[in-house]
Design an enzyme around this catalytic site. Structure first.
Site, short mmCIF file in Angstrom:
data_model
loop_
_atom_site.label_atom_id
_atom_site.label_comp_id
_atom_site.label_asym_id
_atom_site.label_seq_id
_atom_site.Cartn_x
_atom_site.Cartn_y
_atom_site.Cartn_z
N ARG A 197 -23.60 -0.27 11.21
CA ARG A 197 -24.51 1.10 10.82
C ARG A 197 -24.15 1.30 9.24
NH1 ARG A 197 -22.54 5.77 14.80
NH2 ARG A 197 -23.46 4.31 16.10
N HIS B 296 -18.42 1.60 13.09
CA HIS B 296 -19.63 0.67 13.08
C HIS B 296 -20.01 0.22 11.47
CE1 HIS B 296 -21.74 1.01 17.03
NE2 HIS B 296 -20.94 2.18 17.14
N GLU C 164 -17.29 6.47 25.75
CA GLU C 164 -18.46 5.90 25.88
C GLU C 164 -18.47 4.51 26.22
OE1 GLU C 164 -19.89 8.17 21.75
OE2 GLU C 164 -19.39 5.91 21.66
#
Length: 286
Positions: free
Chosen positions: A157, A201, A266
């Protein structure tokens, strides 16, 4: 470092003393002009002290409105250390294992912002640091033997995407709240660790993903959707059906066996250990 409010109080006291001194001087000056000048100085100093105190208190309040993100999702390096070009050791994991499915959610509007996120120019690449990509390919091959596969929602990311999230969080746009964060206000998403100012990320070792049934092509039921900010996304959330809990456990077992580390808040989030000199990257996904 002293709090802004403390600095404001000290500054106010010092300026107030100077202002009172100027005002007292008025009584000792014979000249009307000198009295007016001294009086003016005193008034200006008092106004400056009050304005400084108000500004510092407001700044302190603004800092509290946007809490520091949780440490779990912060890599700890300053943005100034970003690498602006794609590193040579970043590869598409699908080049190592074409069976990996990909559905980059931030390249479209099906995500918690409801927008295409800055830095995503394609939705069909699984970019990771080479060792992490090889490990993910290994997980895919192991799962394929039992009729399962991986579907990736996000991998590398860019840091510009992280800043996009931060900017979104400062707006009053709540159009996606009912679907993605029904129980929280936006500032709480930082306090609880769902959004971070710096994301692992961006180092190239973290991936968000789920399991799919290779025969039917559908993702397995995990008891909650990707990117939902709430307790339902916690790995050990209460109220899961036995099948949902088993599916989460199978994904977790496969990823841990491949060398990845889970994130308790998560069920889809896993990170591969990288070298200590890994630094965030801002090259677009293309």
């Amino acid at each position: 470092m002293p709090a802004p409010q403390t600095i404001a109080v000290v500054g106010f006291v010092l300026l107030a003393v100077l202002a009172l001194g100027s005002l007292l001087l008025v009584r000792r000056l014979a000249s009307r002009l000198a009295r007016i000048a001294a009086l003016s100085v005193g008034v200006v100093l008092l106004l400056g002290a009050a304005a400084g105190a108000i500004g510092a208190v407001a700044a302190g309040s603004a800092q509290r409105e946007l809490p520091a993100p949780a440490a779990e999702r912060i890599d700890g390096r300053a943005d100034a250390a970003e690498q602006r070009t794609m590193p040579d050791d970043f590869v598409d994991a699908r080049e190592l294992e074409p069976g990996i499915e990909v559905e980059l959610r931030y390249a479209g509007t099906r995500n918690f912002t409801g927008q295409v996120v800055d830095g995503y120019e394609t939705d069909d690449r699984v970019i990771l640091q080479r060792d992490a990509a090889a490990a993910l390919a290994g997980v895919q091959r192991e799962l394929a033997a039992e009729g399962l596969g991986l579907r990736v929602y996000d991998a590398y990311r860019p840091t510009r995407a992280v800043r996009f999230f931060m900017d979104w969080a400062r707006t009053d746009d709540d159009s996606t709240r009912a679907e993605y964060y029904p129980d929280f206000e936006k500032p709480q998403l930082f306090e609880l660790g769902y959004i971070a100012e710096r994301s692992k990320h961006s180092l190239g070792g973290t991936v968000d993903l789920t399991l799919v049934d290779l025969a039917g092509g559908e993702p397995l039921d995990m008891g909650g959707p990707f990117d939902f900010f709430g307790e339902r996304s916690h790995y050990d959330a209460e109220g899961l059906a036995p099948e949902q809990a088993a599916n989460r456990a199978r994904l977790r077992e496969a990823m841990i066996a491949g060398g990845f580390e889970p994130y308790e808040l998560e069920w889809w989030h896993f990170s591969y250990p990288l070298d200590d000199d890994a630094r965030p990257v801002d090259a677009p996904v293309r």
